[in-house]
Motif scaffolding. Sequence first.
Motif, PDB file in Angstrom:
ATOM      1  N   GLY A 715       0.818  -1.210   0.000  1.00  0.00           N
ATOM      2  CA  GLY A 715       0.000   0.000   0.000  1.00  0.00           C
ATOM      3  C   GLY A 715       0.853   1.261   0.000  1.00  0.00           C
ATOM      4  N   GLN A 716       1.960   1.253   0.748  1.00  0.00           N
ATOM      5  CA  GLN A 716       2.866   2.407   0.751  1.00  0.00           C
ATOM      6  C   GLN A 716       3.456   2.632  -0.636  1.00  0.00           C
ATOM      7  OE1 GLN A 716       5.632   1.324   3.849  1.00  0.00           O
ATOM      8  NE2 GLN A 716       4.331   2.096   5.500  1.00  0.00           N
ATOM      9  N   ALA A 717       3.796   1.531  -1.305  1.00  0.00           N
ATOM     10  CA  ALA A 717       4.356   1.642  -2.655  1.00  0.00           C
ATOM     11  C   ALA A 717       3.345   2.268  -3.613  1.00  0.00           C
ATOM     12  CB  ALA A 717       4.792   0.266  -3.150  1.00  0.00           C
ATOM     13  N   LEU A 718       2.108   1.779  -3.599  1.00  0.00           N
ATOM     14  CA  LEU A 718       1.082   2.302  -4.496  1.00  0.00           C
ATOM     15  C   LEU A 718       0.783   3.769  -4.201  1.00  0.00           C
ATOM     16  CD1 LEU A 718      -1.321  -0.775  -4.544  1.00  0.00           C
ATOM     17  CD2 LEU A 718      -0.025   0.120  -6.492  1.00  0.00           C
ATOM     18  N   SER A 719       0.820   4.136  -2.938  1.00  0.00           N
ATOM     19  CA  SER A 719       0.562   5.524  -2.555  1.00  0.00           C
ATOM     20  C   SER A 719       1.638   6.456  -3.118  1.00  0.00           C
ATOM     21  CB  SER A 719       0.501   5.643  -1.028  1.00  0.00           C
ATOM     22  OG  SER A 719       0.340   6.984  -0.632  1.00  0.00           O
ATOM     23  N   LEU A 720       2.895   6.015  -3.063  1.00  0.00           N
ATOM     24  CA  LEU A 720       3.994   6.825  -3.591  1.00  0.00           C
ATOM     25  C   LEU A 720       3.944   6.924  -5.111  1.00  0.00           C
ATOM     26  CD1 LEU A 720       6.870   5.457  -1.312  1.00  0.00           C
ATOM     27  CD2 LEU A 720       6.080   7.835  -1.372  1.00  0.00           C
ATOM     28  N   LEU A 721       3.519   5.859  -5.762  1.00  0.00           N
ATOM     29  CA  LEU A 721       3.550   5.818  -7.229  1.00  0.00           C
ATOM     30  C   LEU A 721       2.433   6.627  -7.866  1.00  0.00           C
ATOM     31  CD1 LEU A 721       4.561   2.082  -7.702  1.00  0.00           C
ATOM     32  CD2 LEU A 721       5.903   4.079  -8.375  1.00  0.00           C
ATOM     33  N   GLN A 722       1.337   6.838  -7.165  1.00  0.00           N
ATOM     34  CA  GLN A 722       0.263   7.695  -7.670  1.00  0.00           C
ATOM     35  C   GLN A 722      -0.163   7.334  -9.099  1.00  0.00           C
ATOM     36  OE1 GLN A 722      -1.426  10.545  -6.076  1.00  0.00           O
ATOM     37  NE2 GLN A 722      -0.677   9.304  -4.369  1.00  0.00           N
ATOM     38  N   LEU A 774      -1.529  -8.408  -2.282  1.00  0.00           N
ATOM     39  CA  LEU A 774      -1.372  -7.494  -3.416  1.00  0.00           C
ATOM     40  C   LEU A 774      -2.727  -6.962  -3.881  1.00  0.00           C
ATOM     41  CD1 LEU A 774       1.369  -9.433  -5.406  1.00  0.00           C
ATOM     42  CD2 LEU A 774       1.578  -7.088  -4.554  1.00  0.00           C
ATOM     43  N   ILE A 775      -3.698  -7.865  -4.002  1.00  0.00           N
ATOM     44  CA  ILE A 775      -5.011  -7.439  -4.494  1.00  0.00           C
ATOM     45  C   ILE A 775      -5.711  -6.549  -3.460  1.00  0.00           C
ATOM     46  CG2 ILE A 775      -7.300  -8.274  -5.150  1.00  0.00           C
ATOM     47  CD1 ILE A 775      -5.837 -10.743  -6.361  1.00  0.00           C
ATOM     48  N   LYS A 776      -5.589  -6.889  -2.180  1.00  0.00           N
ATOM     49  CA  LYS A 776      -6.181  -6.046  -1.140  1.00  0.00           C
ATOM     50  C   LYS A 776      -5.578  -4.644  -1.139  1.00  0.00           C
ATOM     51  CE  LYS A 776      -7.934  -9.185   2.441  1.00  0.00           C
ATOM     52  NZ  LYS A 776      -7.742  -9.634   3.849  1.00  0.00           N
ATOM     53  N   SER A 777      -4.262  -4.562  -1.315  1.00  0.00           N
ATOM     54  CA  SER A 777      -3.625  -3.238  -1.331  1.00  0.00           C
ATOM     55  C   SER A 777      -4.078  -2.450  -2.554  1.00  0.00           C
ATOM     56  CB  SER A 777      -2.101  -3.379  -1.325  1.00  0.00           C
ATOM     57  OG  SER A 777      -1.640  -4.054  -2.482  1.00  0.00           O
ATOM     58  N   GLY A 778      -4.276  -3.146  -3.697  1.00  0.00           N
ATOM     59  CA  GLY A 778      -4.784  -2.472  -4.882  1.00  0.00           C
ATOM     60  C   GLY A 778      -6.218  -2.000  -4.705  1.00  0.00           C
ATOM     61  N   LEU A 779      -7.054  -2.807  -4.085  1.00  0.00           N
ATOM     62  CA  LEU A 779      -8.450  -2.429  -3.840  1.00  0.00           C
ATOM     63  C   LEU A 779      -8.526  -1.220  -2.912  1.00  0.00           C
ATOM     64  CD1 LEU A 779     -10.049  -5.973  -3.444  1.00  0.00           C
ATOM     65  CD2 LEU A 779     -10.553  -4.314  -5.265  1.00  0.00           C
TER      66      LEU A 779
END
Length: 968
Positions: A715-722, A774-779
């Motif tokens: 989740g931290q990775a996805l947040s940074l990548l925007q 991975l899927i939960k963090s994407g959702l």
Amino acid sequence: MLELSKQDVELDAPCTNKEEALGFIVSRMVDGGLVQPDYLAGMVERESQTSTYLGNGIAIPHGTPETRDMVKQTGIKVARFPKGLDWSNGQTVYTAVGIAAKSDEHLGILKKLTHIISSDELSKRLHTTSSPDEVIAILKGEADAPTLSIHLPNLRTGMKLAFSDEARALTVSILRKASPGPQINWGAMILLQPLQLADNLWLLCTLDDVHPPMLAAVQFHSPDLPNALFITLITRGNVHKPFMDQLMALRHSGLIDKLTSAPDPQTLYRLLKGVHAEGKTATCRIPLPHGLHARPAAQLVELVNSLGVDVLVENLDGDGDPVKANSIARLISLGACFGHRLRFSIADNPHVQNQLDSLLREVAKGLGDEPTPLPDDLPVDDSQSTQPAQQHRPTAAPKPGEKIKGLCGAPGMAVGSVFVQQEVTYNYQEQATNPAEQRQRLEDAIATVRARIRERIKVTGTQASSNEAKLIAGMHLALLDDPSLIDDAQELIPLNKSAEWAWHTTYEQLASQQENNPDKLLAERAADFRDVGSQVLSVLTGTDNESNESAPHILVCHELPASKVPMLDPAITLAVVTAVGGVTSHAAILARSAGIPLLVGCGEQVLQIPADSRLIVNCDDQYTLIADSEDAVQQALAEKQTREEAIRVAHDNRMKPAITTDGVQLEVVANVTNSSQIQKALDLGAEGVGLYRSEFVYMEFGREPTVEQQVTEYGQALSLLQGRPFVVRTLDVGGDKPLPYLPMETEENPFLGIRGARLSRLYPDMLKRQLEALIKSGLAADKDENNKPNLKIMFPMICDIHEWRELKQMTADVVNDHTGLSFELGMMVEIPSAALMSDIFAPELDFFSVGTNDLTQYTMAIDRGHPTLSAMADPIHPSILRQIKMTVDSADSHNGWVGVCGELAADPVGSIILAGLGVKELSMSVKAIPLTKSRLREVSMKQAQAMAEAALYAESAQAVRALKPEDF
């Protein structure tokens, strides 16, 4: 030994976080009269330097040496946290053993803790028992976990029996005679049905919570079976699992026949215990009338240490296991008497024959004792080496103009005069007569080095690049506090050894053990043991090992210690060239931060470079050479200036996209190991993450990270990548990257064994938990309209379509439980079969990502870490490029895309050729991004395609590297 009482144990400490736990422990210490209240500040400071987490839910919070004056009385307070506390980096502590150390009385407890953290059963009992007495017993080593005992008297060989039933009755009879305490129903045990593991191997297993786990075995032959074996064991819980694993390993290795035809109980014992010689072996008889006692054992340890390799030694006429020959105590425990056979084993290496011959020669001389002639009727094993030792050939000095290959520890170029720093020689006596004085000298030297490291931490704390230096210095402090290092050295001193000899012997043993770790990253940490060890040794001997060279120069040395890098002035030390070392060593990490070019692993020949030489160092192209003319020097200086200007311009324009001169855009993304590296990658112009090495998440924990812990990281990775691409490689362990908590059989060639997706198929539930995370963090990220996740998941080490379909189905099963997320699914192309069959895979996936490092290794049949062949494993070889082109064509025909995440993606020539082949995404190390984007902006796609076409039909990697875009 320090005594513990019930008052020292709190089974339910009222704490909710680490800070409260430290305060609670210190308050208990204050109430017990052990410390002053200010001791808490020392505990907090220690945790800031390095975590006191040991493993398996245990921590040992304690103060710094500066706070010893606040200790009134040495003591220990134990605090239990039934629900667990987050100690650091997701490490959960259930039991904290707080230490108030005024002297070294607590070291006995620490040594016991090393045993406890390696035992899941003992650790669980420590964390859950309702009895303070049992906690105390466990900490004092009086409640060891049961282990399966295999004793030589319980083994029989060469028995003549009519049926296997007779062997079963005999094994039960042996156990009945050997069993202490209350009797069990032996008659009923004889009637149990055994498990037949092979045509001639039976196992009878019974559970019993009263009797100690033990085993009996009878090897026999009958009219129907020439060789057979019957094993009976009494066990409890899963105590017998390691033994069962050993039996399975023997079966898989085809060694069951050796087991069933063992000629004597000793051989059977060694096979059942999993004892077998590895590498090259040599055997000799002991010519010492008093056997291998302390004095010759010490001589043997010193010899082994001088060889610089791990040596395993076994008494073939005893009943014990082999031991490493770097410990006097272990050698004495062999019980080797006059005439006994010692078998030495050394892992195969270029000098193994010389090393074995040295051992045999010195044993024959008596190891400091007067040898006694052996009777003629004592033959030595046929395995003894009889080849004469080869003469050592000194390394020749390199010639001017001759390129010396190395590895890039830190990038850059340098030209300058050479300063060759020879290895420091420490002069000291082995023997000493005053143990108390020697112990004090060692303690004082360690304290001096501790103070120097702390001062270095304070100095680096004011610098911009201080974080890595502080972390490494903190790790060095932790090594100096390691009881296994200090205590082992102190235990040698009473044998009339000097502090210098005891210290050097101990740290060199640990370094040698670390050096042989199959994980290259961990093996390179041996340099830290030697770094810390030599710092203390230089204090003990009064040896100045600092360079006094003040003129600008290129430093050439055997190995660069991490502690020396912060002392180097880049204006004086223009570059460093080493004979040995690794690219992931702490010295390399610090050199990169300091901006000092570092070329490592060049071989001993660099130490022979003449002192008046001008040296050209090119870390980017991984070579150094002695300049053979002034023109060569000026040409290198001009090239250096050109490269530095190109780097400056590339950095200034790093945020511009990689668009060719004719308008084609390439996606340039980063290889990262965790979310904390992503912001740095974005700051350097990365347009996303093309390879997220998820195995590093698993390596940060002592057990498999929970779904929730993984969701936090992803989740931290996805947040940074925007919304930028986030390509995650699923767990890729095995081979050279084992997980300590994941059972993996030892394999003769792990690179061709169970690794990557193959391992995930063996542990499908683990893979499904990762996919779920991975899927939960994407959702979760998908709920933010401004941060729609761009998640792409890929599986490593796929070679067959059936593997892919099995993994794809697992993914579908997880998606069915967590619907609503759109993501891409792809695979790594690391095995030639995957590239050759890419047209079969392409219709069933969204993308391919080519791992050129492994693809090259498997195609060229060269280990990329091989000391002499690795230079031939060039990923730009036409055979690799043809496989990439084949993969691109397959993807294009089914609306897929191809990325490359190996070293070739950042290669100056390779990146242009890959673009010409039709690769859409280039993923690389963070620092390579600006320059790669700059190079791509300087060429047209027409040039890149023409270059790629020529490369596909070139005859060698060298021919490909000769291609230049301006020629097309």
